[in-house]
Design an enzyme around this catalytic site. Structure first.
Site, PDB file in Angstrom:
ATOM      1  CE  LYS A  95      -1.522   2.871   2.805  1.00  0.00           C
ATOM      2  NZ  LYS A  95      -1.652   4.193   1.617  1.00  0.00           N
ATOM      3  CD  GLU A 144      13.603   1.313   9.016  1.00  0.00           C
ATOM      4  OE1 GLU A 144      14.090   2.224   9.205  1.00  0.00           O
ATOM      5  OE2 GLU A 144      14.078   0.231   9.258  1.00  0.00           O
ATOM      6  CB  CYS A 202      13.536   9.206   8.441  1.00  0.00           C
ATOM      7  SG  CYS A 202      14.306   7.873   7.252  1.00  0.00           S
ATOM      8  CD  GLU A 206      10.685  13.122  11.581  1.00  0.00           C
ATOM      9  OE1 GLU A 206       9.526  12.329  11.553  1.00  0.00           O
ATOM     10  OE2 GLU A 206      11.539  12.469  10.722  1.00  0.00           O
TER      11      GLU A 206
HETATM   12  P1  NDP Z   1       2.183   8.788   7.690  1.00  0.00           P
HETATM   13  O1  NDP Z   1       2.890   8.078   8.615  1.00  0.00           O
HETATM   14  O2  NDP Z   1       0.727   9.208   8.178  1.00  0.00           O
HETATM   15  O3  NDP Z   1       1.953   8.020   6.337  1.00  0.00           O
HETATM   16  C1  NDP Z   1       2.868   6.725   5.861  1.00  0.00           C
HETATM   17  C2  NDP Z   1       2.084   5.713   5.264  1.00  0.00           C
HETATM   18  O4  NDP Z   1       1.186   4.962   6.404  1.00  0.00           O
HETATM   19  C3  NDP Z   1       0.902   6.047   4.445  1.00  0.00           C
HETATM   20  O5  NDP Z   1       1.277   5.171   3.104  1.00  0.00           O
HETATM   21  C4  NDP Z   1      -0.379   6.298   5.104  1.00  0.00           C
HETATM   22  O6  NDP Z   1      -1.332   6.093   4.341  1.00  0.00           O
HETATM   23  C5  NDP Z   1      -0.166   5.165   5.959  1.00  0.00           C
HETATM   24  N1  NDP Z   1      -0.863   5.285   7.204  1.00  0.00           N
HETATM   25  C6  NDP Z   1      -0.985   6.210   7.836  1.00  0.00           C
HETATM   26  N2  NDP Z   1      -2.135   6.029   9.191  1.00  0.00           N
HETATM   27  C7  NDP Z   1      -2.104   4.418   8.945  1.00  0.00           C
HETATM   28  C8  NDP Z   1      -2.622   3.754   9.696  1.00  0.00           C
HETATM   29  N3  NDP Z   1      -3.458   4.071  10.930  1.00  0.00           N
HETATM   30  N4  NDP Z   1      -2.677   2.298   9.174  1.00  0.00           N
HETATM   31  C9  NDP Z   1      -1.964   1.984   8.454  1.00  0.00           C
HETATM   32  N5  NDP Z   1      -1.442   2.767   7.563  1.00  0.00           N
HETATM   33  C10 NDP Z   1      -1.297   4.138   7.728  1.00  0.00           C
HETATM   34  O7  NDP Z   1       2.918   9.834   7.046  1.00  0.00           O
HETATM   35  P2  NDP Z   1       2.433  11.430   6.652  1.00  0.00           P
HETATM   36  O8  NDP Z   1       2.775  11.228   5.182  1.00  0.00           O
HETATM   37  O9  NDP Z   1       1.185  11.816   7.287  1.00  0.00           O
HETATM   38  O10 NDP Z   1       3.706  12.251   7.266  1.00  0.00           O
HETATM   39  C11 NDP Z   1       3.571  12.728   8.555  1.00  0.00           C
HETATM   40  C12 NDP Z   1       4.827  12.961   9.223  1.00  0.00           C
HETATM   41  O11 NDP Z   1       5.782  11.733   9.100  1.00  0.00           O
HETATM   42  C13 NDP Z   1       5.960  13.833   8.514  1.00  0.00           C
HETATM   43  O12 NDP Z   1       5.897  15.246   8.816  1.00  0.00           O
HETATM   44  C14 NDP Z   1       7.117  13.126   9.036  1.00  0.00           C
HETATM   45  O13 NDP Z   1       7.319  13.781  10.212  1.00  0.00           O
HETATM   46  C15 NDP Z   1       6.915  11.663   9.170  1.00  0.00           C
HETATM   47  N6  NDP Z   1       7.283  10.906   8.081  1.00  0.00           N
HETATM   48  C16 NDP Z   1       8.432   9.994   8.271  1.00  0.00           C
HETATM   49  C17 NDP Z   1       9.023   9.229   7.520  1.00  0.00           C
HETATM   50  C18 NDP Z   1      10.082   8.330   7.656  1.00  0.00           C
HETATM   51  O14 NDP Z   1      10.877   8.087   6.405  1.00  0.00           O
HETATM   52  N7  NDP Z   1      10.494   8.135   8.514  1.00  0.00           N
HETATM   53  C19 NDP Z   1       8.370   9.203   5.915  1.00  0.00           C
HETATM   54  C20 NDP Z   1       7.091  10.225   5.932  1.00  0.00           C
HETATM   55  C21 NDP Z   1       6.587  10.773   6.996  1.00  0.00           C
HETATM   56  P3  NDP Z   1      -1.956   7.439   3.369  1.00  0.00           P
HETATM   57  O15 NDP Z   1      -1.058   8.501   3.842  1.00  0.00           O
HETATM   58  O16 NDP Z   1      -2.213   6.990   2.080  1.00  0.00           O
HETATM   59  O17 NDP Z   1      -3.336   7.461   4.085  1.00  0.00           O
END
Ligand code: NDP
Length: 503
Positions: free
Chosen positions: A186, A265, A306, A410
């Site tokens: 996904k 991660e 990250c 972050e």
């Molecule tokens: P999210 O953690 O919300 O999203 C990452 C993935 O998880 C997306 O595919 C999202 O789906 C999915 N997801 C979100 N909630 C759930 C859930 N409850 N169950 C299963 N899957 C879920 O990241 P955001 O895009 O909202 O970014 C927010 C913050 O996250 C950033 O500001 C940053 O601080 C951090 N981040 C960290 C990353 C890293 O590499 N460690 C990468 C990206 C973000 P969808 O978005 O399609 O609804």
């Protein structure tokens, strides 16, 4: 039939995807071809770049069933078959690297050169690295009278974000497939189009390698619906998630009901420590290079990495000079259209991210940090030739104290904090004073002191000077930065179970 409908817009192509990639075929969503879609927006403010189906739990059921059906044959496949598939995928990505780069750039705003060099080539390298490391990998060992057998964990759900979308998919898919697992992906709703292109690469690669397509499946839609259906699915054995710490907690809690293996991660607030040449001395070897390296790391991918080291710790005696160098260096960096070649910075990826980053800049100022470069000022953030978009100037805060919000949370945008320290003991304390533990960096002319400092950092990765990233070395976090490791043999082991057969 799965091929996109491409409409030319004023700026670039618009990709409409109507199917999922399930069981080696382009699968009609449960809601039909005209069901709800998720719009993919251009971070540089042009028209939307595409749309994908907004999946449901029913679609997840179909994808998990296909992965389950493909599992017995794939888990029993030999090294040669797995290598053929992984190599064909790596080559397929390399052959299409310009298209991948343009797509990733359009979806999440990385300038096209870095979308090719970093985002796309790294993904191909990860698939290739797993094909190579399968040679000579030990699957069994003998301990006393027991034979220890390493076996694939089963059906894996991979949930990925938008910041390095293709590379982060590769880190999960290549390791899981090399281990003999089958997969349902996904991708992020903010950057899902590259996953469709990857499914096309898999379609060709599976045909070339003689592998049934159900080993790799793609369902798009929200985390709340599709993500949750995967993490709670009784027929999914393991979940590998990359994203925010907040969503990671939910994923782990949801997966707990069926006691799944969970890899996380998550976020970071990593520290880079610039050490004086001599512990009590007044100089740092090539301070301008140290500052250039620090800013290049913190601002890469518009700060949306990250492992970015966004807290830069500097000896008190050299603080004023470092602040002035950092301000000059940040002012030299330019924002530019991600569709154009060059080493400029792109916009941040989403409107949500944009609002969050600007709010953090306000918070930094309100809490007493001194803005020495960038900030929210003026409409001149929007590069020439564009009219809108999520543009944040490369921003440097000085006089940051460890308790400030900008030093603790972050930000995930191009914002770096400079903190002074008195001695190395204090530097270690500040560096480790975080709920996160993803990465860190040390700059020091003395390799032994650098290594000694690196060993005292409570993080999963430490870069010394201009140390290089390896796709074979494990990455992952201590503390609230995650659970488990990705890449290389350690990443593969995350997708295996150990069986003891005792005689
Ligand atoms: P999210 O953690 O919300 O999203 C990452 C993935 O998880 C997306 O595919 C999202 O789906 C999915 N997801 C979100 N909630 C759930 C859930 N409850 N169950 C299963 N899957 C879920 O990241 P955001 O895009 O909202 O970014 C927010 C913050 O996250 C950033 O500001 C940053 O601080 C951090 N981040 C960290 C990353 C890293 O590499 N460690 C990468 C990206 C973000 P969808 O978005 O399609 O609804």
């Amino acid at each position: 039939m799965g091929h996109p409908v491409i409409h030319a817009t004023s700026a670039r192509a618009h990709e409409e995807r109507r199917h999922f990639w399930i069981g080696g075929a382009w699968h009609v969503p449960a809601a039909g071809l005209d069901g709800p879609c998720v719009l993919v927006r251009d971070p540089a403010g042009r028209d939307s770049v595409g749309c994908v189906p907004d999946g449901t739990a029913e679609d997840v059921d179909a994808a998990v069933a296909a992965a389950r059906q493909a599992f017995p044959a794939w888990s029993a496949s030999g090294t040669g078959t797995r290598q053929r598939l992984l190599t064909a995928v790596a080559e397929g990505i390399r052959k299409d690297e310009d298209q991948f780069a343009a797509l990733i750039s359009a979806e999440m705003g990385a300038p096209v050169d870095s979308a090719r060099l970093v985002q796309t080539r790294l993904a191909a390298d990860v698939f290739a690295s797993y094909a190579e490391l399968l040679d000579g990998l030990a699957w069994e060992e003998r301990i006393g009278s027991s034979q220890i057998v390493r076996e694939p964990v089963g059906v894996v759900a991979a949930i990925t974000p938008w910041n390095y979308p293709l590379y982060l998919i590769a880190a999960k898919a290549a390791a899981a497939l090399a281990a003999g697992c089958t997969l349902v992906l996904k991708p992020s709703s903010d950057a899902p189009l590259n996953a469709y292109r990857l499914a096309e690469v898999f379609e060709a690669a599976c045909a070339e390698a003689g592998v049934p397509g159900g080993v790799f499946n793609v369902v798009t839609g929200s985390g709340a619906v599709v993500g949750k259906a995967l993490t709670t699915h009784p027929d999914v054995d393991a979940v590998s998630f990359t994203g925010s710490t907040e969503a990671g907690r939910t994923v782990a809690a949801d997966a707990a009901a069926t006691v799944k293996r969970v890899g996380l991660e998550l976020g970071g607030k990593s520290a880079r420590v610039i050490l004086a040449d001599d512990p009590d001395g007044p100089t740092v070897a090539d301070l301008p290079a140290a500052v250039r390296t620090a800013l290049a790391d913190a601002f890469a991918n518009a700060g949306q990495t990250c492992t970015a080291c966004t807290r830069v710790l500097v000896p008190e005696r050299l603080y004023a000079e470092t602040v002035s160098l950092a301000a000059q260096e940040a002012a030299r960096l330019t924002l530019g259209d991600p569709a154009l070649p060059g080493d400029h910075l792109g916009p941040v990826a989403t409107s949500r991210q944009y609002a969050d980053v600007l709010a953090y800049i306000d918070t930094g100022i309100a809490e007493g940090a001194r803005l020495v470069a960038g900030g929210k000022a003026s409409a001149d953030r929007v590069p020439e030739g564009l009219e809108a978009g999520h543009w944040v100037l490369p921003t440097v805060f000085a006089d940051v104290t460890p308790d400030m919000t900008v030093a603790r949370e972050e930000i995930f945008g191009p914002v770096v904090c400079l903190l002074p320290y008195r001695d190395e003991a204090e530097a270690v304390r500040i560096a480790n004073d975080s709920v996160y533990g993803l990465a860190g960096a040390v700059w020091c002319a003395d390799a032994r002191r650098a290594e000694d400092f690196a060993r005292r950092m409570r993080t999963g990765l430490v870069t010394v000077n201009d140390g290089q990233f390896s796709v074979l070395a494990p990455t992952g976090g201590y503390k609230q930065s995650g659970v488990g490791r990705e890449l290389g043999v350690h990443g593969l082991h995350e997708y295996t179970e150990l069986k003891t057969i005792q005689w």
